[in-house]
Enzyme design. Structure first.
Site, PDB file in Angstrom:
ATOM      1  N   LYS A 115       0.811  -1.220   0.000  1.00  0.00           N
ATOM      2  CA  LYS A 115       0.000   0.000   0.000  1.00  0.00           C
ATOM      3  C   LYS A 115       0.843   1.268   0.000  1.00  0.00           C
ATOM      4  O   LYS A 115       0.483   2.260  -0.631  1.00  0.00           O
ATOM      5  CB  LYS A 115      -0.938   0.009   1.216  1.00  0.00           C
ATOM      6  CG  LYS A 115      -2.112  -0.943   1.073  1.00  0.00           C
ATOM      7  CD  LYS A 115      -3.020  -0.872   2.290  1.00  0.00           C
ATOM      8  CE  LYS A 115      -4.208  -1.822   2.135  1.00  0.00           C
ATOM      9  NZ  LYS A 115      -5.114  -1.770   3.312  1.00  0.00           N
ATOM     10  N   LYS A 217      -8.135  -7.141  -9.924  1.00  0.00           N
ATOM     11  CA  LYS A 217      -9.258  -7.496  -9.070  1.00  0.00           C
ATOM     12  C   LYS A 217     -10.390  -6.483  -9.230  1.00  0.00           C
ATOM     13  O   LYS A 217     -10.145  -5.280  -9.353  1.00  0.00           O
ATOM     14  CB  LYS A 217      -8.799  -7.541  -7.609  1.00  0.00           C
ATOM     15  CG  LYS A 217      -9.781  -8.188  -6.655  1.00  0.00           C
ATOM     16  CD  LYS A 217      -9.162  -8.306  -5.267  1.00  0.00           C
ATOM     17  CE  LYS A 217     -10.109  -8.946  -4.279  1.00  0.00           C
ATOM     18  NZ  LYS A 217      -9.511  -9.061  -2.934  1.00  0.00           N
ATOM     19  N   LYS A 220     -14.151  -1.358  -5.975  1.00  0.00           N
ATOM     20  CA  LYS A 220     -15.018  -0.185  -5.881  1.00  0.00           C
ATOM     21  C   LYS A 220     -14.276   1.077  -6.289  1.00  0.00           C
ATOM     22  O   LYS A 220     -14.888   2.080  -6.651  1.00  0.00           O
ATOM     23  CB  LYS A 220     -15.522  -0.022  -4.436  1.00  0.00           C
ATOM     24  CG  LYS A 220     -16.344  -1.183  -3.914  1.00  0.00           C
ATOM     25  CD  LYS A 220     -16.887  -0.897  -2.515  1.00  0.00           C
ATOM     26  CE  LYS A 220     -15.812  -0.882  -1.458  1.00  0.00           C
ATOM     27  NZ  LYS A 220     -15.294  -2.225  -1.136  1.00  0.00           N
TER      28      LYS A 220
END
Length: 353
Positions: A115, A217, A220
């Site tokens: 991240k 993947k 959202k």
């Protein structure tokens, strides 16, 4: 040998409208698990602070995710459903775990590295300590099982290590203290206060990928709404997205082996198999066709069949936030009773007055 009663804990972040990947990867499993176990399901709004959401969005998303879970079939009477921030024992135990966990353990967390990349100096302490709060989420209830996907296996392993470290560090205190006041007699025979949590890994779990790129993947956060099926999409939205979903120029595959180098084809077949409670081999046998256009019609039909009742109920629930808030309030009350009972023992074990 442990005599802990089986208890499932699982959490989901309130990061906006849920999509098909969330449903097939987590929610569908939660629905099945509630028929086999006592379950505690949590909207982890404290974890969501690591992405700095606006206060208004955090409240909105928490309610939207709750609406999606209820519309999908999570029973708030049979299970405990609540939002994390209402139960302060999560944060209290997380601090205790922060004092047990070693920096070296945390530096090995792959998700943190992924991240922040090269910008780890600018990352928040919350993002770095995220896994200890996750461990506290599970262990404050002395949960025994957690459903996990590939991306959470390392975090669950950390929770297991923390439980073992706590049990070892305080073994004398655990053995000497009278913990029987709120514990069943047989539990006093276990090797430690915390159970070593077991993962619930679905052998048939399926990773749902983007409709626009079969190597990524479904998410959202993807800029293109055409990349995903949202749980509140209309039948027309679903039909449009599947019609425009990327495939390839080859004929419809006949064997599973043919899917290895065809990610977009593999993804659509995976979605159909997951919705039909089937497997890819069976789907390929069922559709003895040449063109993907014919398969897309069938995929659209099953998506609409499975998701339309959910999207309809979600739209109804979103107009009734008073009900959603009452569900979360009641769930947090029930969760707090369990968490506080365990925290009283933990405070005693570590020496708090």
């Amino acid at each position: 040998m442990s005599t802990f009663k089986p208890l499932v804990f699982s959490g989901i972040q309130p990061s906006g409208n849920l999509q098909l990947g969330n449903y097939l990867g987590a929610i569908k499993r939660w629905i099945a698990l509630q028929n086999e176990y006592n379950c505690i399901y949590c909207i982890v709004d404290m974890h969501a602070l690591t992405i700095n959401p606006s206060p208004e969005k955090l409240k909105q998303h928490t309610r939207e995710v709750t609406a999606a879970l209820l519309a999908s079939g999570i029973d708030p009477q049979k299970n405990i459903l609540f939002n994390q921030s209402r139960v302060p024992q999560h944060a209290e135990l997380a601090w205790i775990f922060n004092c047990i966990v070693r920096i070296g353990w945390m530096k090995r967390m792959i998700q943190f590295k992924d991240k922040v990349g090269k910008h780890h100096e600018k990352a928040s302490l919350g993002l770095f300590a995220y896994p200890t709060l996750m461990a506290a989420d599970i262990l404050v209830y002395r949960a025994t099982h957690v459903p996990v996907g590939e991306d959470q296996k390392q975090h669950l392993e950390l929770a297991r290590n923390i439980a073992q470290r706590f049990n070892n560090d305080y073994s004398c205190r655990i053995a000497s203290l009278d913990l029987g006041v709120a514990m069943k007699a047989e539990e006093k025979t276990t090797s430690g206060f915390f159970p070593v949590v077991e993962p619930l890994i679905n052998d048939t779990s399926m990773r749902i990928m983007s409709l626009r790129d079969g190597t990524k993947k479904m998410s959202k956060s993807d800029e293109s709404d055409l990349s995903r099926i949202n749980l509140d999409d209309s039948a027309d939205d679903i039909a449009k997205k599947i019609r425009k979903a990327k495939t390839d120029s080859e004929f419809f595959p006949k064997t599973v082996e043919e899917l290895k180098n065809r990610p977009e084809a593999d993804n659509l077949i995976t979605i159909y198999a997951a919705l039909a409670d089937s497997n890819k081999r069976t789907v390929l046998t069922e559709f003895n066709i040449k063109q993907f256009s014919d398969f897309k019609v069938a995929l659209t039909d099953i998506l609409v069949e499975k998701l339309s009742p959910i999207s309809s109920e979600m739209r109804r629930l979103k107009k009734d936030y008073a009900y959603i808030d009452s569900v979360l309030k009641n769930g947090s009350r029930r969760a707090s009773i369990i968490a506080e009972k365990n925290m009283k023992h933990i405070r005693d074990i570590i020496g708090f007055l």
